[in-house]
Design a protein around this motif. Structure first.
Motif, PDB file in Angstrom:
ATOM      1  N   ALA A 267       0.848  -1.186   0.000  1.00  0.00           N
ATOM      2  CA  ALA A 267       0.000   0.000   0.000  1.00  0.00           C
ATOM      3  C   ALA A 267       0.884   1.237   0.000  1.00  0.00           C
ATOM      4  O   ALA A 267       1.912   1.275   0.690  1.00  0.00           O
ATOM      5  CB  ALA A 267      -0.922   0.021   1.213  1.00  0.00           C
ATOM      6  N   LEU A 268       0.496   2.230  -0.782  1.00  0.00           N
ATOM      7  CA  LEU A 268       1.237   3.482  -0.862  1.00  0.00           C
ATOM      8  C   LEU A 268       0.328   4.600  -0.378  1.00  0.00           C
ATOM      9  O   LEU A 268      -0.654   4.948  -1.033  1.00  0.00           O
ATOM     10  CB  LEU A 268       1.679   3.734  -2.305  1.00  0.00           C
ATOM     11  CG  LEU A 268       2.688   4.862  -2.529  1.00  0.00           C
ATOM     12  CD1 LEU A 268       4.006   4.575  -1.798  1.00  0.00           C
ATOM     13  CD2 LEU A 268       2.934   5.056  -4.017  1.00  0.00           C
ATOM     14  N   PHE A 269       0.639   5.122   0.804  1.00  0.00           N
ATOM     15  CA  PHE A 269      -0.095   6.255   1.362  1.00  0.00           C
ATOM     16  C   PHE A 269       0.569   7.534   0.857  1.00  0.00           C
ATOM     17  O   PHE A 269       1.769   7.747   1.090  1.00  0.00           O
ATOM     18  CB  PHE A 269      -0.058   6.221   2.893  1.00  0.00           C
ATOM     19  CG  PHE A 269      -0.729   5.016   3.494  1.00  0.00           C
ATOM     20  CD1 PHE A 269      -2.040   5.069   3.916  1.00  0.00           C
ATOM     21  CD2 PHE A 269      -0.036   3.818   3.634  1.00  0.00           C
ATOM     22  CE1 PHE A 269      -2.667   3.959   4.486  1.00  0.00           C
ATOM     23  CE2 PHE A 269      -0.649   2.707   4.194  1.00  0.00           C
ATOM     24  CZ  PHE A 269      -1.971   2.775   4.620  1.00  0.00           C
ATOM     25  N   ILE A 270      -0.195   8.398   0.187  1.00  0.00           N
ATOM     26  CA  ILE A 270       0.379   9.575  -0.463  1.00  0.00           C
ATOM     27  C   ILE A 270      -0.327  10.831   0.028  1.00  0.00           C
ATOM     28  O   ILE A 270      -1.565  10.894   0.050  1.00  0.00           O
ATOM     29  CB  ILE A 270       0.263   9.474  -1.993  1.00  0.00           C
ATOM     30  CG1 ILE A 270       0.843   8.140  -2.472  1.00  0.00           C
ATOM     31  CG2 ILE A 270       0.976  10.637  -2.661  1.00  0.00           C
ATOM     32  CD1 ILE A 270       0.644   7.893  -3.950  1.00  0.00           C
ATOM     33  N   ASP A 271       0.443  11.816   0.410  1.00  0.00           N
ATOM     34  CA  ASP A 271      -0.111  13.086   0.861  1.00  0.00           C
ATOM     35  C   ASP A 271      -0.960  13.699  -0.241  1.00  0.00           C
ATOM     36  O   ASP A 271      -0.568  13.713  -1.409  1.00  0.00           O
ATOM     37  CB  ASP A 271       1.025  14.047   1.245  1.00  0.00           C
ATOM     38  CG  ASP A 271       0.513  15.295   1.933  1.00  0.00           C
ATOM     39  OD1 ASP A 271       0.013  16.188   1.220  1.00  0.00           O
ATOM     40  OD2 ASP A 271       0.605  15.387   3.162  1.00  0.00           O
ATOM     41  N   ASP A 272      -2.134  14.213   0.132  1.00  0.00           N
ATOM     42  CA  ASP A 272      -3.060  14.704  -0.881  1.00  0.00           C
ATOM     43  C   ASP A 272      -2.624  16.018  -1.523  1.00  0.00           C
ATOM     44  O   ASP A 272      -3.303  16.537  -2.409  1.00  0.00           O
ATOM     45  CB  ASP A 272      -4.479  14.828  -0.307  1.00  0.00           C
ATOM     46  CG  ASP A 272      -4.535  15.660   0.957  1.00  0.00           C
ATOM     47  OD1 ASP A 272      -3.586  16.425   1.206  1.00  0.00           O
ATOM     48  OD2 ASP A 272      -5.533  15.542   1.694  1.00  0.00           O
ATOM     49  N   GLN A 273      -1.493  16.566  -1.081  1.00  0.00           N
ATOM     50  CA  GLN A 273      -0.959  17.768  -1.719  1.00  0.00           C
ATOM     51  C   GLN A 273       0.216  17.462  -2.641  1.00  0.00           C
ATOM     52  O   GLN A 273       0.825  18.379  -3.191  1.00  0.00           O
ATOM     53  CB  GLN A 273      -0.524  18.797  -0.662  1.00  0.00           C
ATOM     54  CG  GLN A 273      -1.685  19.362   0.141  1.00  0.00           C
ATOM     55  CD  GLN A 273      -1.267  20.539   0.987  1.00  0.00           C
ATOM     56  OE1 GLN A 273      -0.186  21.093   0.822  1.00  0.00           O
ATOM     57  NE2 GLN A 273      -2.137  20.950   1.908  1.00  0.00           N
ATOM     58  N   VAL A 274       0.547  16.191  -2.781  1.00  0.00           N
ATOM     59  CA  VAL A 274       1.690  15.785  -3.600  1.00  0.00           C
ATOM     60  C   VAL A 274       1.198  14.923  -4.754  1.00  0.00           C
ATOM     61  O   VAL A 274       0.333  14.066  -4.584  1.00  0.00           O
ATOM     62  CB  VAL A 274       2.723  15.015  -2.759  1.00  0.00           C
ATOM     63  CG1 VAL A 274       3.815  14.424  -3.645  1.00  0.00           C
ATOM     64  CG2 VAL A 274       3.334  15.935  -1.714  1.00  0.00           C
ATOM     65  N   LYS A 275       1.758  15.166  -5.925  1.00  0.00           N
ATOM     66  CA  LYS A 275       1.376  14.390  -7.109  1.00  0.00           C
ATOM     67  C   LYS A 275       2.593  13.626  -7.621  1.00  0.00           C
ATOM     68  O   LYS A 275       3.437  14.183  -8.318  1.00  0.00           O
ATOM     69  CB  LYS A 275       0.836  15.298  -8.204  1.00  0.00           C
ATOM     70  CG  LYS A 275       0.298  14.519  -9.411  1.00  0.00           C
ATOM     71  CD  LYS A 275      -0.341  15.431 -10.412  1.00  0.00           C
ATOM     72  CE  LYS A 275      -0.833  14.658 -11.626  1.00  0.00           C
ATOM     73  NZ  LYS A 275      -1.834  13.643 -11.252  1.00  0.00           N
ATOM     74  N   PRO A 276       2.700  12.348  -7.300  1.00  0.00           N
ATOM     75  CA  PRO A 276       3.795  11.538  -7.847  1.00  0.00           C
ATOM     76  C   PRO A 276       3.659  11.410  -9.357  1.00  0.00           C
ATOM     77  O   PRO A 276       2.573  11.597  -9.922  1.00  0.00           O
ATOM     78  CB  PRO A 276       3.608  10.184  -7.165  1.00  0.00           C
ATOM     79  CG  PRO A 276       2.770  10.461  -5.955  1.00  0.00           C
ATOM     80  CD  PRO A 276       1.879  11.584  -6.355  1.00  0.00           C
ATOM     81  N   LEU A 277       4.764  11.071  -9.988  1.00  0.00           N
ATOM     82  CA  LEU A 277       4.749  10.860 -11.430  1.00  0.00           C
ATOM     83  C   LEU A 277       3.822   9.694 -11.763  1.00  0.00           C
ATOM     84  O   LEU A 277       3.820   8.664 -11.077  1.00  0.00           O
ATOM     85  CB  LEU A 277       6.156  10.569 -11.927  1.00  0.00           C
ATOM     86  CG  LEU A 277       7.184  11.715 -11.786  1.00  0.00           C
ATOM     87  CD1 LEU A 277       8.553  11.240 -12.215  1.00  0.00           C
ATOM     88  CD2 LEU A 277       6.755  12.922 -12.590  1.00  0.00           C
ATOM     89  N   GLN A 278       3.053   9.852 -12.832  1.00  0.00           N
ATOM     90  CA  GLN A 278       2.093   8.816 -13.198  1.00  0.00           C
ATOM     91  C   GLN A 278       2.774   7.493 -13.505  1.00  0.00           C
ATOM     92  O   GLN A 278       2.253   6.430 -13.198  1.00  0.00           O
ATOM     93  CB  GLN A 278       1.257   9.273 -14.399  1.00  0.00           C
ATOM     94  CG  GLN A 278       0.049   8.386 -14.669  1.00  0.00           C
ATOM     95  CD  GLN A 278      -0.911   8.335 -13.486  1.00  0.00           C
ATOM     96  OE1 GLN A 278      -1.239   9.365 -12.888  1.00  0.00           O
ATOM     97  NE2 GLN A 278      -1.345   7.127 -13.114  1.00  0.00           N
ATOM     98  N   LYS A 279       3.967   7.554 -14.117  1.00  0.00           N
ATOM     99  CA  LYS A 279       4.680   6.309 -14.436  1.00  0.00           C
ATOM    100  C   LYS A 279       5.032   5.546 -13.170  1.00  0.00           C
ATOM    101  O   LYS A 279       4.925   4.313 -13.122  1.00  0.00           O
ATOM    102  CB  LYS A 279       5.940   6.584 -15.243  1.00  0.00           C
ATOM    103  CG  LYS A 279       6.651   5.294 -15.692  1.00  0.00           C
ATOM    104  CD  LYS A 279       7.898   5.578 -16.489  1.00  0.00           C
ATOM    105  CE  LYS A 279       8.472   4.281 -17.075  1.00  0.00           C
ATOM    106  NZ  LYS A 279       8.617   3.200 -16.106  1.00  0.00           N
ATOM    107  N   PHE A 280       5.448   6.274 -12.127  1.00  0.00           N
ATOM    108  CA  PHE A 280       5.774   5.617 -10.859  1.00  0.00           C
ATOM    109  C   PHE A 280       4.532   4.942 -10.277  1.00  0.00           C
ATOM    110  O   PHE A 280       4.575   3.780  -9.847  1.00  0.00           O
ATOM    111  CB  PHE A 280       6.342   6.631  -9.865  1.00  0.00           C
ATOM    112  CG  PHE A 280       6.641   6.058  -8.506  1.00  0.00           C
ATOM    113  CD1 PHE A 280       7.737   5.234  -8.308  1.00  0.00           C
ATOM    114  CD2 PHE A 280       5.812   6.333  -7.417  1.00  0.00           C
ATOM    115  CE1 PHE A 280       8.005   4.689  -7.053  1.00  0.00           C
ATOM    116  CE2 PHE A 280       6.071   5.799  -6.168  1.00  0.00           C
ATOM    117  CZ  PHE A 280       7.177   4.973  -5.987  1.00  0.00           C
TER     118      PHE A 280
END
Length: 425
Positions: free
Chosen positions: A142-155
């Protein structure tokens, strides 16, 4: 009957300076492994993706074990999940670039192409998670991601496609709530075995990656609790502890390694998972440990003979916690923890580095099976022989333990039991 359980977890905390980006989209939901191993039935022998990755995972496991041994000393219990750590850092490597990526590959003993690495884990995860297996084995991310950060779509695509990660939008602006959310997820996935593992989050954390392994099964040949008795376990030449010693007289696959002066006994679980218990002669533990290589284990496996033996094995419960960051740095993996880290494949901005990595594991062995759990926490921050009569093999002194999934040759857990009832800090 008491069940056997194995669990591993990795937490990857990503922390940055000057957060940027937009909210995660709503498509990031849990993605279960839906492909069947039959999808890969055309591949044969060495062309199977998971076959290529298995030797690297074994090399890493034994290298990491020796690093732990050197760190904690000879008189401490060891128990960890090399597969959990490998999967976690392999997932992270999807976003690593340049020398950071090369160091990770070297530290994890990967001598394959990136395609072979990730497809190897992809196929292994499919086999391990096959719902039709006799044993219950569940591995996920599971990857918990801060809602203000946009990781690269490829990642994001890669962590889902190769590692079947569930992507969860989280609010790291409220650290206590984020900690509560992550701990609840962990507790659920571990069936309550791991509770409140995450105490807090580093400042500016924006991402946490959790990897877990759960296995439930039973010994093929359970020990009768009517034969369990009190006995002495010889911790060393001068000290002993009282243990509950299980006993049985049955046919097991065993091998006597005269060169290394040790016994190897296979104790299988129902299904396609097995365990190996290695009993060095008195005074030869270090010699056996130094010889732990995939070639050594392969030789043992090919030398096993089914024999009738008297087997004594203690019930035991041990645990251990390890600073993976410190151990990795001693293995030469340093850049990913430094200001020179290149994790630009995760997000374009800001720059990231790993701030901490911790692994915790526990195991209980009893008459009907094994129960084990493990957790790894990583934080990433912004830069700045023949027998005439049945032998009696008594595991009444320090011994080694390996737990292996036979469908993938994956080394799920390994450890050294020095004090059967001790829980190491």
């Amino acid at each position: 009957m008491k069940s056997a359980l194995y669990f591993c977890l990795l937490l990857l905390g990503l922390q940055v300076q000057g957060k940027q980006g937009s909210n995660l989209n709503d498509e990031q939901q849990e993605q279960k492994i839906s492909q069947s191993p039959d999808d890969y039935s055309q591949a044969e022998g060495e062309n199977l993706a998971h076959v290529k990755i298995a030797p690297s995972n074994a090399d890493f496991a034994f290298k990491f074990y020796k690093q732990i041994r050197d760190e904690v000393g000879n008189n401490k219990n060891i128990f960890f999940s090399p597969l959990s750590i490998s999967i976690a850092f392999a997932t992270l490597s999807l976003g690593a670039r340049s020398n950071t990526l090369r160091e990770l590959h070297k530290g994890l003993a990967f001598n394959l192409t990136e395609k072979e690495i990730h497809e190897g884990f992809q196929h292994a995860l499919q086999l391990l998670n096959d719902p039709n297996r006799e044993v219950q084995l569940d591995i996920g991310n599971a990857l918990f991601i801060d809602d203000q950060v946009k990781p690269l779509q490829k990642f994001l695509d890669d962590v889902r496609n190769f590692y079947y990660a569930e992507l969860i939008s989280s609010n790291f602006q409220n650290p206590p709530e984020a900690v509560k959310e992550i701990n609840k997820y962990i507790e659920t996935k571990t069936r309550g075995k791991i509770v409140d593992v995450l105490k807090d989050l580093d400042r500016d954390t924006v991402m946490v990656l959790a990897n877990y392994i759960f296995f439930k099964g039973y010994w093929e040949k359970p020990f009768s609790n009517l034969r369990t008795r009190d006995d002495d376990f010889l911790v060393d030449a001068k000290n002993s502890v009282k243990v509950k010693m299980m006993q049985q007289n049955a046919n097991f696959n065993i091998h006597r390694d005269e060169n290394l002066s040790c016994w190897v006994v296979e104790i299988p679980y129902k299904g396609n998972v097995t365990s190996f218990f290695i009993l060095p002669d008195e005074g030869t533990m270090e010699q056996v440990e130094d010889s732990l290589l995939k070639e050594t284990v392969s030789k043992w496996l090919h030398s096993l003979e089914k024999r009738n033996i008297y087997l004594d094995l203690p019930k035991f419960s041990i645990s251990g916690t390890y600073d993976v960051k410190g151990l990795f740095e001693k293995l030469g993996v340093t850049e990913v923890f430094s200001d020179q880290a290149d994790l630009s494949g995760v997000v374009e901005k800001p720059l990231l580095k790993v701030s901490k990595a911790i692994h915790e594991a526990t195991v209980d062995v009893s008459e009907n099976g094994t129960e084990a759990a493990a957790v790894t926490v990583i934080g990433i921050v912004g830069m700045s022989a023949h027998f005439h009569s049945p032998p009696h093999i008594r595991f009444n002194r320090p011994f080694l333990m390996l737990i292996i999934d036979k469908s993938t040759d994956g080394l799920l857990f390994m450890g050294k039991i020095v004090k059967p009832a001790a829980k190491e800090d």
